[in-house]
Design a protein around this motif. Structure first.
Motif, PDB file in Angstrom:
ATOM      1  N   VAL A   8       1.052  -1.164  -0.159  1.00 56.33           N
ATOM      2  CA  VAL A   8       0.083   0.015   0.079  1.00 56.33           C
ATOM      3  C   VAL A   8       0.795   1.167   0.060  1.00 56.33           C
ATOM      4  CG1 VAL A   8      -1.797   1.027   1.210  1.00 56.33           C
ATOM      5  CG2 VAL A   8      -1.751  -1.130   1.421  1.00 56.33           C
ATOM      6  N   THR A   9       0.606   2.097  -1.033  1.00 59.91           N
ATOM      7  CA  THR A   9       1.323   3.432  -0.902  1.00 59.91           C
ATOM      8  C   THR A   9       0.490   4.480  -0.777  1.00 59.91           C
ATOM      9  OG1 THR A   9       1.086   3.338  -3.626  1.00 59.91           O
ATOM     10  CG2 THR A   9       3.087   2.044  -2.784  1.00 59.91           C
ATOM     11  N   GLN A  10       1.173   5.532  -0.204  1.00 62.68           N
ATOM     12  CA  GLN A  10       0.427   6.663  -0.168  1.00 62.68           C
ATOM     13  C   GLN A  10       1.457   7.918  -0.478  1.00 62.68           C
ATOM     14  OE1 GLN A  10      -0.939   5.477   4.457  1.00 62.68           O
ATOM     15  NE2 GLN A  10      -1.814   7.489   3.630  1.00 62.68           N
ATOM     16  N   THR A  11       0.562   8.958  -1.053  1.00 64.69           N
ATOM     17  CA  THR A  11       1.300  10.136  -1.456  1.00 64.69           C
ATOM     18  C   THR A  11       0.420  11.442  -1.037  1.00 64.69           C
ATOM     19  OG1 THR A  11       0.438  10.116  -3.660  1.00 64.69           O
ATOM     20  CG2 THR A  11       2.801   9.110  -3.275  1.00 64.69           C
ATOM     21  N   PRO A  12       1.024  12.604  -0.617  1.00 66.37           N
ATOM     22  CA  PRO A  12       2.238  12.510  -0.396  1.00 66.37           C
ATOM     23  C   PRO A  12       2.637  12.161   0.963  1.00 66.37           C
ATOM     24  CG  PRO A  12       1.119  14.818   0.196  1.00 66.37           C
ATOM     25  CD  PRO A  12       0.147  13.715  -0.613  1.00 66.37           C
ATOM     26  N   ARG A  13       3.894  12.097   1.370  1.00 59.36           N
ATOM     27  CA  ARG A  13       4.234  11.392   2.797  1.00 59.36           C
ATOM     28  C   ARG A  13       4.079  12.736   3.823  1.00 59.36           C
ATOM     29  NH1 ARG A  13       7.349   7.006   3.138  1.00 59.36           N
ATOM     30  NH2 ARG A  13       6.863   7.319   5.416  1.00 59.36           N
ATOM     31  N   LYS A  64      -3.519  10.686  -1.754  1.00 56.53           N
ATOM     32  CA  LYS A  64      -3.716   9.610  -2.555  1.00 56.53           C
ATOM     33  C   LYS A  64      -3.263   8.304  -1.908  1.00 56.53           C
ATOM     34  CE  LYS A  64      -2.717   7.765  -6.992  1.00 56.53           C
ATOM     35  NZ  LYS A  64      -1.611   8.029  -8.190  1.00 56.53           N
ATOM     36  N   CYS A  65      -3.887   7.140  -2.080  1.00 56.03           N
ATOM     37  CA  CYS A  65      -3.442   5.898  -1.674  1.00 56.03           C
ATOM     38  C   CYS A  65      -3.694   4.864  -2.860  1.00 56.03           C
ATOM     39  CB  CYS A  65      -4.468   5.334  -0.555  1.00 56.03           C
ATOM     40  SG  CYS A  65      -4.042   3.698   0.151  1.00 56.03           S
ATOM     41  N   GLU A  66      -2.688   4.000  -2.892  1.00 63.51           N
ATOM     42  CA  GLU A  66      -2.860   2.946  -3.830  1.00 63.51           C
ATOM     43  C   GLU A  66      -2.517   1.589  -3.507  1.00 63.51           C
ATOM     44  OE1 GLU A  66      -0.844   3.773  -7.371  1.00 63.51           O
ATOM     45  OE2 GLU A  66      -1.474   1.947  -8.608  1.00 63.51           O
ATOM     46  N   GLN A  67      -3.407   0.528  -3.528  1.00 65.55           N
ATOM     47  CA  GLN A  67      -3.059  -0.653  -3.071  1.00 65.55           C
ATOM     48  C   GLN A  67      -2.890  -1.750  -4.180  1.00 65.55           C
ATOM     49  OE1 GLN A  67      -5.006  -3.894  -2.992  1.00 65.55           O
ATOM     50  NE2 GLN A  67      -7.200  -3.036  -3.466  1.00 65.55           N
ATOM     51  N   HIS A  68      -1.569  -2.423  -4.121  1.00 62.18           N
ATOM     52  CA  HIS A  68      -1.196  -3.393  -5.196  1.00 62.18           C
ATOM     53  C   HIS A  68      -1.456  -4.703  -4.723  1.00 62.18           C
ATOM     54  CE1 HIS A  68       0.851   0.142  -6.961  1.00 62.18           C
ATOM     55  NE2 HIS A  68       1.162   0.616  -5.491  1.00 62.18           N
ATOM     56  N   GLY A 104      -4.621  -6.349  -4.778  1.00 65.11           N
ATOM     57  CA  GLY A 104      -5.802  -7.083  -5.119  1.00 65.11           C
ATOM     58  C   GLY A 104      -6.946  -7.097  -4.229  1.00 65.11           C
ATOM     59  N   HIS A 105      -6.764  -6.177  -3.224  1.00 73.96           N
ATOM     60  CA  HIS A 105      -7.792  -6.398  -2.049  1.00 73.96           C
ATOM     61  C   HIS A 105      -9.328  -5.602  -2.548  1.00 73.96           C
ATOM     62  CE1 HIS A 105      -4.630  -6.657   1.175  1.00 73.96           C
ATOM     63  NE2 HIS A 105      -5.020  -8.135   0.556  1.00 73.96           N
ATOM     64  N   ASN A 106     -10.326  -6.094  -1.969  1.00 78.48           N
ATOM     65  CA  ASN A 106     -11.471  -5.301  -2.277  1.00 78.48           C
ATOM     66  C   ASN A 106     -12.043  -4.167  -1.358  1.00 78.48           C
ATOM     67  OD1 ASN A 106     -12.416  -6.912  -0.104  1.00 78.48           O
ATOM     68  ND2 ASN A 106     -13.606  -8.530  -1.349  1.00 78.48           N
ATOM     69  N   ALA A 107     -11.325  -4.060  -0.483  1.00 76.70           N
ATOM     70  CA  ALA A 107     -11.843  -3.220   0.771  1.00 76.70           C
ATOM     71  C   ALA A 107     -10.615  -2.205   1.110  1.00 76.70           C
ATOM     72  CB  ALA A 107     -12.157  -3.735   2.009  1.00 76.70           C
ATOM     73  N   MET A 108     -10.773  -0.945   1.098  1.00 75.53           N
ATOM     74  CA  MET A 108     -10.150   0.069   1.487  1.00 75.53           C
ATOM     75  C   MET A 108     -10.597   1.002   2.737  1.00 75.53           C
ATOM     76  SD  MET A 108      -8.329   1.094  -1.948  1.00 75.53           S
ATOM     77  CE  MET A 108      -6.696   1.844  -1.415  1.00 75.53           C
ATOM     78  N   TYR A 109      -9.555   1.629   3.378  1.00 75.02           N
ATOM     79  CA  TYR A 109      -9.890   2.313   4.473  1.00 75.02           C
ATOM     80  C   TYR A 109      -9.070   3.645   4.817  1.00 75.02           C
ATOM     81  CZ  TYR A 109     -11.085  -2.629   5.866  1.00 75.02           C
ATOM     82  OH  TYR A 109     -11.553  -3.787   5.675  1.00 75.02           O
ATOM     83  N   TRP A 110      -9.772   4.471   5.428  1.00 77.63           N
ATOM     84  CA  TRP A 110      -8.759   5.753   5.983  1.00 77.63           C
ATOM     85  C   TRP A 110      -8.866   5.837   7.592  1.00 77.63           C
ATOM     86  CZ3 TRP A 110      -5.313   8.329   3.202  1.00 77.63           C
ATOM     87  CH2 TRP A 110      -5.275   8.302   1.933  1.00 77.63           C
ATOM     88  N   TYR A 111      -7.791   6.032   8.010  1.00 79.57           N
ATOM     89  CA  TYR A 111      -7.760   6.068   9.467  1.00 79.57           C
ATOM     90  C   TYR A 111      -7.126   7.494   9.791  1.00 79.57           C
ATOM     91  CZ  TYR A 111      -8.751   1.155  10.685  1.00 79.57           C
ATOM     92  OH  TYR A 111      -9.281   0.105  10.619  1.00 79.57           O
ATOM     93  N   LYS A 112      -7.286   7.891  11.119  1.00 83.51           N
ATOM     94  CA  LYS A 112      -6.625   9.046  11.481  1.00 83.51           C
ATOM     95  C   LYS A 112      -5.818   8.748  12.894  1.00 83.51           C
ATOM     96  CE  LYS A 112      -7.354  13.715  13.492  1.00 83.51           C
ATOM     97  NZ  LYS A 112      -8.403  14.636  14.020  1.00 83.51           N
ATOM     98  N   GLN A 113      -4.593   9.091  12.632  1.00 83.52           N
ATOM     99  CA  GLN A 113      -3.739   8.774  13.977  1.00 83.52           C
ATOM    100  C   GLN A 113      -3.194   9.928  14.568  1.00 83.52           C
ATOM    101  OE1 GLN A 113      -0.372   6.204  13.427  1.00 83.52           O
ATOM    102  NE2 GLN A 113      -0.567   5.159  15.383  1.00 83.52           N
ATOM    103  N   PHE A 141      -8.889   8.140  -2.328  1.00 84.40           N
ATOM    104  CA  PHE A 141      -8.262   9.547  -2.351  1.00 84.40           C
ATOM    105  C   PHE A 141      -9.066   9.741  -0.906  1.00 84.40           C
ATOM    106  CE2 PHE A 141      -6.162  10.292  -6.022  1.00 84.40           C
ATOM    107  CZ  PHE A 141      -6.727   9.400  -6.915  1.00 84.40           C
ATOM    108  N   LEU A 142      -8.376  11.205  -0.396  1.00 85.59           N
ATOM    109  CA  LEU A 142      -9.041  11.892   0.643  1.00 85.59           C
ATOM    110  C   LEU A 142      -8.928  13.055   0.474  1.00 85.59           C
ATOM    111  CD1 LEU A 142     -10.726  11.748   3.322  1.00 85.59           C
ATOM    112  CD2 LEU A 142      -8.509  11.683   4.681  1.00 85.59           C
ATOM    113  N   HIS A 143      -9.908  13.958  -0.068  1.00 86.60           N
ATOM    114  CA  HIS A 143      -9.792  15.368  -0.517  1.00 86.60           C
ATOM    115  C   HIS A 143     -10.078  16.240   0.742  1.00 86.60           C
ATOM    116  CE1 HIS A 143      -9.974  13.742  -4.491  1.00 86.60           C
ATOM    117  NE2 HIS A 143     -11.190  13.447  -4.286  1.00 86.60           N
ATOM    118  N   LEU A 144      -9.326  17.238   1.071  1.00 87.37           N
ATOM    119  CA  LEU A 144      -9.370  18.157   2.205  1.00 87.37           C
ATOM    120  C   LEU A 144      -9.638  19.672   1.822  1.00 87.37           C
ATOM    121  CD1 LEU A 144      -5.674  16.721   3.337  1.00 87.37           C
ATOM    122  CD2 LEU A 144      -8.065  15.695   3.866  1.00 87.37           C
TER     123      LEU A 144
END
Lengths: 115, 107
Positions: free
Chosen positions: A4-9, A22-26, A28-37, A75-78
């Motif tokens: 799983v890659t994310q940009t920008p860092r 932006k997030c991209e997963q390589h 082949g999964h069918n679910a994606m998530y956004w978390y805040k830490q 994507f997460l638009h801010l």
């Protein structure tokens, strides 16, 4: 690229800016998530997408707007963020099916600072 | 609503000491339990998981965890820690995470 890659860092933005994560997963999964830490707080699940459809929105303010054009991209638009939105934003993916909640694979995160 | 409680926020151990990190959860349905680890500068990654069957599960790098249904607990253990185990450890039930335990192992 693998996993799983994310940009920008890292991202610094003013309260009136509009930016996107932006997030991209390589995997082949069918679910994606956004978390805040945030510091000294648990990971907070923000959004869940299954097969491109949003299945969970955990009372996230509308200044965060997710988009999932396909199963591999998220994507997460801010816009008009507040300083308290400064945090590490993590993307994750998993292969979901049935009643089992499978393990998640996480990206490195985007460190967001709102001035 | 689900919740996960990790009792230790920061644990400091010397190498070769034994480790036990506590995790309790509240959830009435089918539990899918996880321990994730985040080494300094690295992604959050899975350490081990429990879905069903043998309540004692083994993970990577010599870690294990025991699911005790009656106590709603899923504690993480390692008999002898190494300096390289220095990391942050997160317990999770389904997609709900605890607030993490920072483990520092002194050489």
């Amino acid at each position: 690229e693998t996993g799983v890659t994310q940009t920008p860092r890292h991202l610094v933005m003013g309260m009136t800016n509009k930016k996107s994560l932006k997030c991209e997963q390589h995997l082949g999964h069918n679910a994606m998530y956004w978390y805040k830490q945030s510091a000294k707080k648990p990971l907070e699940l923000m959004f869940v997408y299954n097969f491109k459809e949003q299945t969970e929105n955990n009372s996230v303010p509308s200044r965060f707007s997710p988009e999932c054009p396909n199963s591999s991209h998220l994507f997460l638009h801010l816009h008009t963020l507040q300083p308290e939105d400064s945090a590490l934003y993590l993307c994750a993916s998993s292969q979901e099916g049935g009643v089992i909640y499978n393990e998640q694979f996480f990206g490195p995160g985007t460190r967001l600072t709102v001035l | 609503a689900q919740s996960v409680s990790q009792h230790n926020h920061h644990v400091i151990l010397s190498e070769a000491a034994s480790l036990e990190l506590g995790c309790n959860y509240s959830y009435g349905g089918t539990v899918n339990l996880f321990w994730y680890v985040q080494y300094p500068g690295q992604h959050l990654q899975l350490l081990l998981k429990y879905f069903s069957g043998d309540p004692l599960v083994k993970g990577i790098k010599g870690f294990e965890a025991e699911f005790i249904k009656s106590k709603f607990s899923f504690n993480l253990r390692k008999p002898s820690v190494q300096w390289s185990d220095t990391a942050e450890y997160f317990c999770a039930v389904r997609r709900t995470f605890g607030d993490g335990t920072t483990l520092t192992v002194k050489p």
